[in-house]
Design a protein around this motif. Structure first.
Motif, PDB file in Angstrom:
ATOM      1  N   PRO A 125     -12.067   9.818  -5.377  1.00 29.42           N
ATOM      2  CA  PRO A 125     -11.407   9.689  -4.071  1.00 29.42           C
ATOM      3  C   PRO A 125     -12.217   8.918  -3.032  1.00 29.42           C
ATOM      4  CG  PRO A 125     -12.083  11.957  -4.459  1.00 29.42           C
ATOM      5  CD  PRO A 125     -12.337  11.203  -5.720  1.00 29.42           C
ATOM      6  N   ASP A 126     -13.488   8.716  -3.306  1.00 27.73           N
ATOM      7  CA  ASP A 126     -14.340   7.964  -2.380  1.00 27.73           C
ATOM      8  C   ASP A 126     -14.193   6.452  -2.539  1.00 27.73           C
ATOM      9  OD1 ASP A 126     -15.469   8.462  -4.959  1.00 27.73           O
ATOM     10  OD2 ASP A 126     -17.402   7.720  -4.243  1.00 27.73           O
ATOM     11  N   LYS A 127     -13.426   6.014  -3.522  1.00 29.80           N
ATOM     12  CA  LYS A 127     -13.258   4.580  -3.779  1.00 29.80           C
ATOM     13  C   LYS A 127     -11.784   4.177  -3.681  1.00 29.80           C
ATOM     14  CE  LYS A 127     -17.166   3.923  -6.876  1.00 29.80           C
ATOM     15  NZ  LYS A 127     -17.555   3.388  -8.180  1.00 29.80           N
ATOM     16  N   GLY A 128     -11.558   2.929  -3.336  1.00 26.62           N
ATOM     17  CA  GLY A 128     -10.202   2.372  -3.335  1.00 26.62           C
ATOM     18  C   GLY A 128      -9.408   2.700  -2.090  1.00 26.62           C
ATOM     19  N   ARG A 129      -8.143   2.325  -2.106  1.00 27.54           N
ATOM     20  CA  ARG A 129      -7.174   2.556  -1.039  1.00 27.54           C
ATOM     21  C   ARG A 129      -7.560   1.891   0.281  1.00 27.54           C
ATOM     22  NH1 ARG A 129      -5.784   8.144   0.204  1.00 27.54           N
ATOM     23  NH2 ARG A 129      -3.899   7.226   1.015  1.00 27.54           N
ATOM     24  N   ASP A 161       1.218  -0.864  -3.427  1.00 31.64           N
ATOM     25  CA  ASP A 161       1.162   0.536  -3.862  1.00 31.64           C
ATOM     26  C   ASP A 161      -0.241   0.910  -4.348  1.00 31.64           C
ATOM     27  OD1 ASP A 161       3.727   1.113  -3.152  1.00 31.64           O
ATOM     28  OD2 ASP A 161       4.477   1.397  -5.181  1.00 31.64           O
ATOM     29  N   MET A 162      -0.918  -0.016  -4.976  1.00 29.35           N
ATOM     30  CA  MET A 162      -2.286   0.245  -5.427  1.00 29.35           C
ATOM     31  C   MET A 162      -3.238   0.305  -4.237  1.00 29.35           C
ATOM     32  SD  MET A 162      -3.900   0.903  -8.142  1.00 29.35           S
ATOM     33  CE  MET A 162      -5.628   1.286  -8.283  1.00 29.35           C
ATOM     34  N   GLN A 163      -3.064  -0.586  -3.290  1.00 28.42           N
ATOM     35  CA  GLN A 163      -3.940  -0.647  -2.125  1.00 28.42           C
ATOM     36  C   GLN A 163      -3.718   0.532  -1.167  1.00 28.42           C
ATOM     37  OE1 GLN A 163      -6.225  -3.132  -1.530  1.00 28.42           O
ATOM     38  NE2 GLN A 163      -5.728  -4.320  -3.318  1.00 28.42           N
ATOM     39  N   ILE A 164      -2.483   1.021  -1.091  1.00 34.03           N
ATOM     40  CA  ILE A 164      -2.147   2.112  -0.172  1.00 34.03           C
ATOM     41  C   ILE A 164      -2.298   3.480  -0.840  1.00 34.03           C
ATOM     42  CG2 ILE A 164      -0.290   3.179   1.183  1.00 34.03           C
ATOM     43  CD1 ILE A 164       0.843   0.285   1.560  1.00 34.03           C
ATOM     44  N   TYR A 165      -1.685   3.633  -2.026  1.00 32.03           N
ATOM     45  CA  TYR A 165      -1.611   4.941  -2.672  1.00 32.03           C
ATOM     46  C   TYR A 165      -2.506   5.092  -3.899  1.00 32.03           C
ATOM     47  CZ  TYR A 165       2.774   4.942  -0.033  1.00 32.03           C
ATOM     48  OH  TYR A 165       3.712   4.855   0.955  1.00 32.03           O
ATOM     49  N   LYS A 166      -3.096   3.993  -4.362  1.00 33.60           N
ATOM     50  CA  LYS A 166      -3.897   3.979  -5.596  1.00 33.60           C
ATOM     51  C   LYS A 166      -3.013   4.295  -6.805  1.00 33.60           C
ATOM     52  CE  LYS A 166      -8.656   5.190  -6.789  1.00 33.60           C
ATOM     53  NZ  LYS A 166      -9.808   5.993  -6.364  1.00 33.60           N
ATOM     54  N   LYS A 198     -14.415  -1.254  -8.132  1.00 37.62           N
ATOM     55  CA  LYS A 198     -14.231  -1.127  -6.686  1.00 37.62           C
ATOM     56  C   LYS A 198     -13.282   0.024  -6.331  1.00 37.62           C
ATOM     57  CE  LYS A 198     -11.901  -4.179  -3.838  1.00 37.62           C
ATOM     58  NZ  LYS A 198     -11.635  -5.504  -3.302  1.00 37.62           N
ATOM     59  N   SER A 199     -12.255   0.230  -7.134  1.00 36.77           N
ATOM     60  CA  SER A 199     -11.222   1.217  -6.812  1.00 36.77           C
ATOM     61  C   SER A 199     -11.461   2.584  -7.435  1.00 36.77           C
ATOM     62  CB  SER A 199      -9.849   0.702  -7.248  1.00 36.77           C
ATOM     63  OG  SER A 199      -9.789   0.561  -8.654  1.00 36.77           O
ATOM     64  N   GLY A 200     -12.432   2.696  -8.321  1.00 39.73           N
ATOM     65  CA  GLY A 200     -12.666   3.975  -8.983  1.00 39.73           C
ATOM     66  C   GLY A 200     -11.581   4.325  -9.976  1.00 39.73           C
ATOM     67  N   THR A 201     -11.069   3.321 -10.660  1.00 41.95           N
ATOM     68  CA  THR A 201     -10.041   3.534 -11.678  1.00 41.95           C
ATOM     69  C   THR A 201     -10.556   3.028 -13.023  1.00 41.95           C
ATOM     70  OG1 THR A 201      -9.001   1.402 -11.174  1.00 41.95           O
ATOM     71  CG2 THR A 201      -8.129   3.342 -10.022  1.00 41.95           C
TER      72      THR A 201
END
Length: 132
Positions: free
Chosen positions: A110-114, A68-73, A14-17
């Motif tokens: 950059p299209d995923k997450g945050r 921090d993960m949800q805002i800044y990844k 989901k987050s692209g990590t």
């Protein structure tokens, strides 16, 4: 452990990590999250010290996936990272310790997450107003 492994697997998609490529890093963090779920019923970040875990979960800040993960990844635990095992620092405020430690690490997806990116400015104002 299985529940937390599934969470991590779904969150990376989901987050692209990615999870950390060094053997043992991901498992150690997942174990810490699972222990906190067993102890306090919430996946509180195991990479931080809390004087009172029960009080800490009321704030939600360090429940995985943390603010921090949800805002800044950016993942302090190195659980959610780029393919090389570095935390993504691209979106951090200029004087954040993550940028100082790792330098600029670009977001591979950059299209995923945050999902909470809209809170970045609010978070920065809070951080500046906090007494040193």
């Amino acid at each position: 452990m299985q529940k937390m492994r599934r969470f991590v697997e779904k969150f990376t998609e989901k987050s692209g990590t990615y999870t950390h490529p060094t053997e043992g890093v991901t498992e150690s963090v997942i174990l810490g999250l699972a222990q906190n779920v067993d102890e306090i019923k919430r996946p509180l970040c195991p990479c931080r010290f809390y004087p009172d875990k029960t009080e800490e979960i009321k704030h939600r800040t360090w429940i995985c996936a943390c603010d921090d993960m949800q805002i800044y990844k950016y993942c302090h635990c190195l659980l959610f990272v780029d393919e090389e095992g570095l935390p993504i620092t691209e979106y951090l405020p200029e004087d954040h310790e993550g940028l100082e430690m790792y330098g600029m690490v670009k977001d591979p997806h950059p299209d995923k997450g945050r999902p909470l990116r809209h809170k970045a400015e609010e978070r920065e104002i809070e951080r500046r107003e906090r007494p040193s």
